[in-house]
Design a protein around this motif. Structure first.
Motif, mmCIF file in Angstrom:
data_model
loop_
_atom_site.group_PDB
_atom_site.id
_atom_site.type_symbol
_atom_site.label_atom_id
_atom_site.label_comp_id
_atom_site.label_asym_id
_atom_site.label_seq_id
_atom_site.Cartn_x
_atom_site.Cartn_y
_atom_site.Cartn_z
ATOM 1 N N PHE A 156 0.851 -1.188 0.000
ATOM 2 C CA PHE A 156 0.000 0.000 0.000
ATOM 3 C C PHE A 156 0.886 1.237 0.000
ATOM 4 O O PHE A 156 2.015 1.197 0.519
ATOM 5 N N PRO A 157 0.400 2.309 -0.620
ATOM 6 C CA PRO A 157 1.216 3.524 -0.671
ATOM 7 C C PRO A 157 1.537 3.995 0.740
ATOM 8 O O PRO A 157 0.682 3.974 1.615
ATOM 9 N N GLY A 158 2.778 4.384 0.955
ATOM 10 C CA GLY A 158 3.169 4.918 2.257
ATOM 11 C C GLY A 158 3.638 3.844 3.218
ATOM 12 O O GLY A 158 3.931 4.135 4.373
ATOM 13 N N ARG A 159 3.718 2.591 2.767
ATOM 14 C CA ARG A 159 4.070 1.521 3.691
ATOM 15 C C ARG A 159 5.464 1.713 4.288
ATOM 16 O O ARG A 159 5.662 1.620 5.497
ATOM 17 N N ASN A 160 6.428 2.016 3.425
ATOM 18 C CA ASN A 160 7.799 2.156 3.933
ATOM 19 C C ASN A 160 7.932 3.327 4.888
ATOM 20 O O ASN A 160 8.623 3.238 5.897
ATOM 21 N N VAL A 161 7.262 4.422 4.540
ATOM 22 C CA VAL A 161 7.335 5.595 5.412
ATOM 23 C C VAL A 161 6.733 5.255 6.772
ATOM 24 O O VAL A 161 7.315 5.551 7.827
ATOM 25 N N LEU A 162 5.566 4.612 6.750
ATOM 26 C CA LEU A 162 4.927 4.261 8.017
ATOM 27 C C LEU A 162 5.805 3.321 8.830
ATOM 28 O O LEU A 162 5.905 3.439 10.048
ATOM 29 N N PHE A 163 6.465 2.394 8.153
ATOM 30 C CA PHE A 163 7.313 1.457 8.887
ATOM 31 C C PHE A 163 8.516 2.181 9.483
ATOM 32 O O PHE A 163 8.944 1.878 10.596
ATOM 33 N N LEU A 164 9.038 3.149 8.758
ATOM 34 C CA LEU A 164 10.136 3.946 9.316
ATOM 35 C C LEU A 164 9.669 4.718 10.541
ATOM 36 O O LEU A 164 10.386 4.814 11.534
ATOM 37 N N ILE A 165 8.453 5.254 10.462
ATOM 38 C CA ILE A 165 7.913 5.967 11.627
ATOM 39 C C ILE A 165 7.804 5.006 12.805
ATOM 40 O O ILE A 165 8.180 5.318 13.930
ATOM 41 N N LEU A 166 7.326 3.800 12.524
ATOM 42 C CA LEU A 166 7.195 2.801 13.589
ATOM 43 C C LEU A 166 8.549 2.539 14.245
ATOM 44 O O LEU A 166 8.676 2.514 15.468
ATOM 45 N N LEU A 167 9.588 2.396 13.415
ATOM 46 C CA LEU A 167 10.918 2.166 13.986
ATOM 47 C C LEU A 167 11.383 3.394 14.759
ATOM 48 O O LEU A 167 12.024 3.272 15.801
ATOM 49 N N GLY A 168 11.028 4.573 14.251
ATOM 50 C CA GLY A 168 11.419 5.808 14.934
ATOM 51 C C GLY A 168 10.807 5.884 16.324
ATOM 52 O O GLY A 168 11.448 6.356 17.268
ATOM 53 N N THR A 169 9.577 5.376 16.478
ATOM 54 C CA THR A 169 8.928 5.472 17.785
ATOM 55 C C THR A 169 9.662 4.634 18.836
ATOM 56 O O THR A 169 9.507 4.870 20.023
ATOM 57 N N LEU A 170 10.472 3.676 18.372
ATOM 58 C CA LEU A 170 11.262 2.885 19.333
ATOM 59 C C LEU A 170 12.230 3.781 20.096
ATOM 60 O O LEU A 170 12.646 3.452 21.202
ATOM 61 N N MET A 171 12.574 4.915 19.494
ATOM 62 C CA MET A 171 13.565 5.793 20.114
ATOM 63 C C MET A 171 12.929 6.821 21.047
ATOM 64 O O MET A 171 13.633 7.524 21.745
ATOM 65 N N VAL A 172 11.615 6.943 21.005
ATOM 66 C CA VAL A 172 10.970 7.964 21.837
ATOM 67 C C VAL A 172 10.982 7.509 23.288
ATOM 68 O O VAL A 172 10.474 6.438 23.613
ATOM 69 N N PRO A 173 11.581 8.297 24.180
ATOM 70 C CA PRO A 173 11.602 7.885 25.584
ATOM 71 C C PRO A 173 10.199 7.981 26.203
ATOM 72 O O PRO A 173 9.442 8.893 25.877
ATOM 73 N N ASP A 174 9.887 7.037 27.077
ATOM 74 C CA ASP A 174 8.559 6.963 27.692
ATOM 75 C C ASP A 174 8.146 8.255 28.381
ATOM 76 O O ASP A 174 6.981 8.614 28.394
#
Lengths: 295, 327
Positions: free
Chosen positions: A120-138
């Motif tokens: 689906f369009p935007g899949r890679n971008v969304l997945f990158l965002i998902l990986l980025g959220t791993l870095m957000v401190p609680d």
């Protein structure tokens, strides 16, 4: 570096050109000595915990401290249940664990399938965002999340500690997606030709093949939720709703000197995650390693 | 967090190898056939739970927290806009903020190098090819599955000044140990020990890294006459550096989340010597009910973590060795 190498080469080479090495059996012995040292350092606290849990209140404060409780008082474990509603805590923790495991297993399966198999369009971008959220401190989300749940009137309920699980943890989604990527696409295609829909493919082909990853998701979630302290601390105020970890913390505050009971309670609190680890360790250690290397 | 960190984290996994610029979302959508459009729709449907969670539990709260950091609010009533006042107070007249940063950094400077060294040493030991090494792996990993509160309580008792195990053992060799968690100088090292007890968790990841190092590199080194230490220094360490790098980044974020051990063992004391940053945020938000102030503290911390992470990543070309770059 080369100079260093050359220098040592001369030191270790024997007259006949063969390198001198410790005999095999001695090398094994050296490994055992190092390993045993590690075990001694890291497991002595466990021993101390068990020994203390079996001591009498008098023996607790003997000088020098006694290594072996004499006589061992198994009654201490029962005493814990009389001092605090420990059974209640266990039940509460089990409830939270159940819903969290269910939530994570369901949501990570669906989400990972979407990321791993569907275009689906935007899949890679969304997945990158998902990986980025791993870095957000609680910390950044802790206060506003609390305010959100407080405004909904959900403080002192389990909802704030359960609902987020149904949206999938980014780390577990990542783990599942990586695992699904290893399943050959041919299987999906064959099933499509046989007329299977996407949900059927997921249910009858992907999920059965993903059992190892699902077990990992379950074990991780179980351990996190069982061990979590800050979440329950923030959201639960009624002692009848406390989890094991939270109850233990408050028991410590209330009975600061009853170390035999505190150690007995601590010992009991670690039984579920330890048993789970022992049962699932092969898969768990393998999965942890894979996640650590790929991450 | 920022595009840069997420890109760096993601690049290795999500690269499709395509570098050419792709048409925009709307254009792609219009050019799709009905089948592709149906597939795309179910794609969105499957990942919907994550999108909801991302908006409700992450992006939304992050924005809210940012806005709140410019207000004064004790949760009842309405937040009052006070502009940069929170930040001004934090940076100019909040000794506790300075103290908590100092505590957290001092802890990081002790704990991160220690956990790296001990973790790698343990992994190397666990990598020996001897009978029963599996049992040792299990035993040494065990402390890291113990609940944080239980682990803390064990150590509070082990480190008891008078009746504790450690001071008893130190006493055998004539050292008089400090009264760990009651001593402002020593308390933070008590917290370090609690965390270090769980080092088996990272040792397992280092172990996997060790097992990924091809044996032929060691053979080549041995042919060149490298000693055991040289093999470690010139083969193991460079090959392990990507794992060390990953562990360092994860460990850094973990350091700033340190909470349970200090909350249970010391409550931040004695004399605020274990007032970790997370503990300070907790006190401001849930004990003083200053939600705006706590949000400002959280954002400052996020910024600090971001800067350090970027610095570590920038430094990585100088010491991290990626096999793939050679190919």
């Amino acid at each position: 570096m080369q100079a260093e190498l050359d220098a040592t080469r001369e030191n270790v080479q024997l007259g006949d050109g063969r390198r001198w090495q410790l005999p095999r059996i001695l090398r094994g012995a050296r490994a055992y000595v190092v390993l045993l040292l590690f075990v001694l350092v890291f497991l002595t606290p466990f021993y101390w915990m068990v020994a203390t849990a079996l001591k009498s209140e008098v023996q607790l404060f003997a000088l020098p401290p006694a290594w072996v409780p004499s006589p061992p008082i198994f009654e201490n474990f029962m005493q814990v249940f009389r001092e605090v509603p420990f059974g209640r805590f266990v039940l509460n923790s089990a409830t939270l664990v159940f819903w969290n495991v269910l939530g994570q297993v369901l949501s990570t399966t669906l989400i990972a399938y979407g990321f791993a198999r569907l275009r689906f369009p935007g899949r890679n971008v969304l997945f990158l965002i998902l990986l980025g959220t791993l870095m957000v401190p609680d910390q950044v989300t802790l206060v506003p999340q609390f305010i959100l749940f407080a405004k909904l009137g959900w403080v002192n309920t389990y909802l704030p500690l359960i609902l987020p699980a149904f949206t999938g943890s980014p780390f577990l989604i990542f783990l599942m997606r990586q695992y699904m990527m290893t399943i050959p696409l041919d299987l999906d295609e064959a099933a499509t030709i046989d007329g299977a829909g996407r949900l059927q493919i997921l249910r009858y082909i992907i999920v059965p093949l993903c059992v190892p990853a699902l077990v990992l998701v379950g074990v991780f979630t179980f351990t996190w939720v069982w061990n979590d302290f800050m979440g329950p601390l923030i959201y639960l105020t009624d002692p009848a709703k406390f989890t094991v970890s939270l109850g233990l913390g408050f028991f410590h505050g209330a009975r600061e000197t009853s170390w035999h009971l505190l150690m007995a309670a601590s010992l009991m609190s670690m039984i579920p995650p330890v048993i789970l680890f022992l049962v699932a360790q092969r898969r768990l250690l393998g999965g942890l390693a894979a996640a650590g290397l790929k991450g | 967090m920022s595009a840069k960190t997420s890109m760096a984290a993601g690049e290795r996994i999500a690269t499709s190898g395509r570098r050419a610029r792709r048409p925009g979302f709307l254009r792609r959508w219009r050019e799709m056939g009905p089948m592709a459009r149906k597939e795309a729709l179910s794609g969105y449907f499957f990942i919907l739970p994550w999108i909801i969670g991302f908006i409700v539990f992450l992006a939304g709260p992050m924005l809210a927290s940012f806005a709140l950091s410019f207000t004064r609010w004790n949760i009842v009533g309405d937040p009052r806009w006070i502009g940069l006042e929170n930040y001004r107070q934090i940076f100019t007249r909040d000794p506790d903020f300075v103290q908590s940063l100092e505590v957290t950094f001092r802890y990081a400077l002790v704990f991160l190098p220690l956990s790296t060294v001990v973790g790698i040493a343990m992994a190397v030991a666990l990598n020996s090819r001897v009978r029963g090494v599996g049992l040792f792996r299990t035993l040494l990993y065990l402390p890291s599955v113990v609940p944080g509160v239980a682990a803390t309580l064990v150590w509070v008792w082990v480190l008891n000044g008078r009746y504790g195990l450690l001071n008893t053992i130190l006493g055998w060799v004539g050292i008089e140990g400090p009264n760990w968690f009651r001593d402002p100088q020593a308390a933070i090292y008590g917290i370090v020990m609690i965390s270090l007890w769980g080092v088996g968790g990272s040792a397992i990841i280092y172990l996997a890294g060790l097992q990924n190092i091809p044996e032929h590199l060691y053979e080549a080194a041995r042919v060149d006459g490298a000693s055991g230490w040289q093999q470690f220094r010139f083969v193991t360490l460079p090959m392990l550096s990507p794992v060390i790098f990953f562990q360092l980044v994860v460990g850094l974020i973990g350091v700033f989340q340190t909470f349970t051990s200090s909350f249970v063992a010391t409550g931040g004391g004695p004399l605020q010597s274990t007032l970790f940053y997370m503990l300070y945020i907790y006190e401001k938000a849930w004990q003083s009910l200053r939600m705006g102030y706590a949000s400002a503290l959280a954002w400052i911390l996020a910024l600090i973590i971001l800067i350090i992470t970027v610095l570590v990543m920038r430094s990585s070309p100088y010491w991290v060795h990626y096999e793939a770059e050679r190919k």
